[in-house]
Design a protein around this motif. Structure first.
Motif, PDB file in Angstrom:
ATOM      1  N   GLY A 287     -81.868  21.390 -18.490  1.00 33.56           N
ATOM      2  CA  GLY A 287     -82.105  22.095 -19.744  1.00 33.56           C
ATOM      3  C   GLY A 287     -81.173  21.695 -20.875  1.00 33.56           C
ATOM      4  N   LYS A 288     -80.081  21.018 -20.538  1.00 34.14           N
ATOM      5  CA  LYS A 288     -79.143  20.576 -21.575  1.00 34.14           C
ATOM      6  C   LYS A 288     -79.618  19.259 -22.191  1.00 34.14           C
ATOM      7  N   ASP A 289     -79.132  18.986 -23.402  1.00 31.03           N
ATOM      8  CA  ASP A 289     -79.413  17.711 -24.052  1.00 31.03           C
ATOM      9  C   ASP A 289     -78.293  16.717 -23.743  1.00 31.03           C
ATOM     10  N   VAL A 290     -78.644  15.435 -23.653  1.00 26.68           N
ATOM     11  CA  VAL A 290     -77.627  14.402 -23.443  1.00 26.68           C
ATOM     12  C   VAL A 290     -77.861  13.244 -24.405  1.00 26.68           C
ATOM     13  N   GLU A 291     -76.760  12.575 -24.742  1.00 24.91           N
ATOM     14  CA  GLU A 291     -76.823  11.370 -25.573  1.00 24.91           C
ATOM     15  C   GLU A 291     -76.149  10.228 -24.840  1.00 24.91           C
ATOM     16  N   LEU A 292     -76.841   9.116 -24.775  1.00 23.11           N
ATOM     17  CA  LEU A 292     -76.306   7.926 -24.135  1.00 23.11           C
ATOM     18  C   LEU A 292     -76.162   6.844 -25.203  1.00 23.11           C
ATOM     19  N   ARG A 293     -75.040   6.118 -25.118  1.00 21.33           N
ATOM     20  CA  ARG A 293     -74.744   5.170 -26.192  1.00 21.33           C
ATOM     21  C   ARG A 293     -74.764   3.744 -25.674  1.00 21.33           C
ATOM     22  N   CYS A 294     -75.217   2.834 -26.538  1.00 19.46           N
ATOM     23  CA  CYS A 294     -75.226   1.410 -26.212  1.00 19.46           C
ATOM     24  C   CYS A 294     -74.645   0.614 -27.374  1.00 19.46           C
TER      25      CYS A 294
ATOM     26  N   SER B 174     -76.929   1.831 -30.529  1.00 18.50           N
ATOM     27  CA  SER B 174     -78.123   2.630 -30.292  1.00 18.50           C
ATOM     28  C   SER B 174     -77.757   3.843 -29.456  1.00 18.50           C
ATOM     29  N   THR B 175     -78.477   4.934 -29.713  1.00 19.54           N
ATOM     30  CA  THR B 175     -78.291   6.157 -28.944  1.00 19.54           C
ATOM     31  C   THR B 175     -79.631   6.579 -28.365  1.00 19.54           C
ATOM     32  N   LEU B 176     -79.634   6.848 -27.083  1.00 16.67           N
ATOM     33  CA  LEU B 176     -80.810   7.394 -26.406  1.00 16.67           C
ATOM     34  C   LEU B 176     -80.531   8.870 -26.153  1.00 16.67           C
ATOM     35  N   THR B 177     -81.401   9.725 -26.638  1.00 15.67           N
ATOM     36  CA  THR B 177     -81.226  11.168 -26.494  1.00 15.67           C
ATOM     37  C   THR B 177     -82.318  11.733 -25.595  1.00 15.67           C
ATOM     38  N   ILE B 178     -81.894  12.531 -24.646  1.00 17.31           N
ATOM     39  CA  ILE B 178     -82.842  13.237 -23.784  1.00 17.31           C
ATOM     40  C   ILE B 178     -82.623  14.724 -24.010  1.00 17.31           C
ATOM     41  N   GLN B 179     -83.654  15.390 -24.464  1.00 15.35           N
ATOM     42  CA  GLN B 179     -83.557  16.826 -24.719  1.00 15.35           C
ATOM     43  C   GLN B 179     -84.072  17.598 -23.503  1.00 15.35           C
ATOM     44  N   ARG B 180     -83.486  18.766 -23.309  1.00 15.41           N
ATOM     45  CA  ARG B 180     -83.940  19.673 -22.238  1.00 15.41           C
ATOM     46  C   ARG B 180     -84.128  18.897 -20.926  1.00 15.41           C
ATOM     47  N   THR B 181     -83.032  18.312 -20.468  1.00 20.65           N
ATOM     48  CA  THR B 181     -83.104  17.441 -19.301  1.00 20.65           C
ATOM     49  C   THR B 181     -83.725  18.126 -18.085  1.00 20.65           C
ATOM     50  N   GLN B 182     -84.429  17.324 -17.307  1.00 22.04           N
ATOM     51  CA  GLN B 182     -85.050  17.760 -16.064  1.00 22.04           C
ATOM     52  C   GLN B 182     -84.470  16.935 -14.918  1.00 22.04           C
ATOM     53  N   GLN B 183     -84.637  17.423 -13.709  1.00 23.09           N
ATOM     54  CA  GLN B 183     -84.076  16.709 -12.562  1.00 23.09           C
ATOM     55  C   GLN B 183     -84.679  15.315 -12.414  1.00 23.09           C
ATOM     56  N   GLU B 184     -85.939  15.168 -12.804  1.00 14.71           N
ATOM     57  CA  GLU B 184     -86.555  13.846 -12.666  1.00 14.71           C
ATOM     58  C   GLU B 184     -86.017  12.829 -13.676  1.00 14.71           C
ATOM     59  N   ASP B 185     -85.182  13.299 -14.614  1.00  8.14           N
ATOM     60  CA  ASP B 185     -84.547  12.378 -15.560  1.00  8.14           C
ATOM     61  C   ASP B 185     -83.337  11.674 -14.939  1.00  8.14           C
ATOM     62  N   SER B 186     -82.917  12.140 -13.770  1.00  4.85           N
ATOM     63  CA  SER B 186     -81.778  11.515 -13.101  1.00  4.85           C
ATOM     64  C   SER B 186     -82.102  10.065 -12.792  1.00  4.85           C
ATOM     65  N   ALA B 187     -81.241   9.165 -13.257  1.00  5.66           N
ATOM     66  CA  ALA B 187     -81.486   7.728 -13.124  1.00  5.66           C
ATOM     67  C   ALA B 187     -80.293   6.998 -13.716  1.00  5.66           C
ATOM     68  N   VAL B 188     -80.326   5.686 -13.612  1.00  3.85           N
ATOM     69  CA  VAL B 188     -79.382   4.852 -14.340  1.00  3.85           C
ATOM     70  C   VAL B 188     -80.110   4.310 -15.567  1.00  3.85           C
TER      71      VAL B 188
ATOM     72  N   GLY C 122     -76.155  -4.246 -20.003  1.00  2.00           N
ATOM     73  CA  GLY C 122     -74.916  -3.507 -19.875  1.00  2.00           C
ATOM     74  C   GLY C 122     -74.768  -2.928 -18.486  1.00  2.00           C
ATOM     75  N   PRO C 123     -73.660  -2.229 -18.229  1.00  2.00           N
ATOM     76  CA  PRO C 123     -73.391  -1.687 -16.897  1.00  2.00           C
ATOM     77  C   PRO C 123     -74.190  -0.433 -16.577  1.00  2.00           C
ATOM     78  N   GLY C 124     -74.782   0.171 -17.592  1.00  3.81           N
ATOM     79  CA  GLY C 124     -75.608   1.347 -17.359  1.00  3.81           C
ATOM     80  C   GLY C 124     -74.847   2.651 -17.440  1.00  3.81           C
ATOM     81  N   THR C 125     -75.603   3.722 -17.655  1.00  4.34           N
ATOM     82  CA  THR C 125     -75.088   5.086 -17.582  1.00  4.34           C
ATOM     83  C   THR C 125     -75.840   5.784 -16.459  1.00  4.34           C
ATOM     84  N   ARG C 126     -75.075   6.286 -15.478  1.00  4.91           N
ATOM     85  CA  ARG C 126     -75.715   7.029 -14.383  1.00  4.91           C
ATOM     86  C   ARG C 126     -75.809   8.488 -14.792  1.00  4.91           C
ATOM     87  N   LEU C 127     -77.019   8.968 -14.954  1.00  3.18           N
ATOM     88  CA  LEU C 127     -77.255  10.354 -15.352  1.00  3.18           C
ATOM     89  C   LEU C 127     -77.698  11.151 -14.143  1.00  3.18           C
TER      90      LEU C 127
END
Lengths: 114, 112
Positions: B16-23, B75-89, B104-109
């Motif tokens: 349910g939280k929002d996340v921002e990933l940066r590249c 670049s920023t990738l934003t995921i709003q209202r995260t769900q369990q299926e969003d878990s990934a690299v 890049g090395p990736g972000t493990r969410l």
């Protein structure tokens, strides 16, 4: 839609054995072909690529791949594997008329036993 | 020279939280790509930038996902209202040619 199929999901070899990983794609037009490797704990690295010309391409660390247009294949080969080749290998396709986005196969995990 | 960098390297968030990933792409690379690597789906394309515009967003899985690129660089990738299926690299790649991409090395969410 384009797709990429890697036939082997998990391969186990002894050192000095020969390696061939299969890759087939589905697209009737011009493609660019890639093999990427991901060593444990590291990021994806380009192993080799084919854009045009000689269908037998050589990459880093003794790897090579052959593009066979009639078979829609781009198989990866290495005559003699080393323990350090243990990694996950991904075949990928980019459609030339597109944005360059890569369509990946499911990956093959290679385990080389010393 | 410096390669593609991504931050954070790991992110754990509650559903349910929002996340921002940066590249941060390689300097001078005009093309930037986001991919997602998950156990069930393998490596999937998400979005492509050429400069600051995104001519191909076809891989974004839902309207909870968005991305932007500013100054032709970060670049920023934003995921709003995260769900369990969003878990990934989440992987970022950049390219000067649009073909040979550097990852890049990736972000493990992880969404709990």
């Amino acid at each position: 839609a384009q797709s990429v199929s890697q036939h082997n999901h998990h391969v186990i070899l002894s050192e000095a054995a020969s390696l061939e990983l299969g890759c087939n794609y589905s697209y009737g037009g011009t493609v660019n072909l890639f093999w990427y490797v991901q060593y444990p704990g590291q990021h994806l690295q380009l192993l080799l690529k084919y854009f045009s010309g000689d269908p037998l391409v050589k990459g880093i660390k003794g790897f090579e791949a052959e593009f066979i247009k009639s078979k829609f294949s781009f198989n990866l080969r290495k005559p003699s594997v080393q323990w350090s080749d243990t990694a996950e290998y991904f075949c990928a396709v980019s459609v030339s008329s597109n944005t360059g986005k890569l369509i990946f196969g499911q990956g093959t995990t290679l385990q080389v036993k010393p | 020279g410096a390669g593609v960098s991504q931050s954070p390297s790991n992110k754990v968030t509650e559903k349910g939280k929002d996340v921002e990933l940066r590249c941060d792409p390689i300097s001078g690379h005009t093309a930037l790509y986001w991919y997602r690597q998950s156990l069930g789906q393998g490596l999937e394309f998400l979005i492509y930038f050429q400069g600051n515009s995104a001519p191909d967003k076809s891989g974004l899985p839902s309207d909870r996902f968005s991305a932007e690129r500013t100054g032709g660089s970060v670049s920023t990738l934003t995921i709003q209202r995260t769900q369990q299926e969003d878990s990934a690299v989440y992987l970022c790649a950049s390219s000067s040619t649009g073909y040979e991409q550097y990852f890049g090395p990736g972000t493990r969410l992880t969404v709990t």
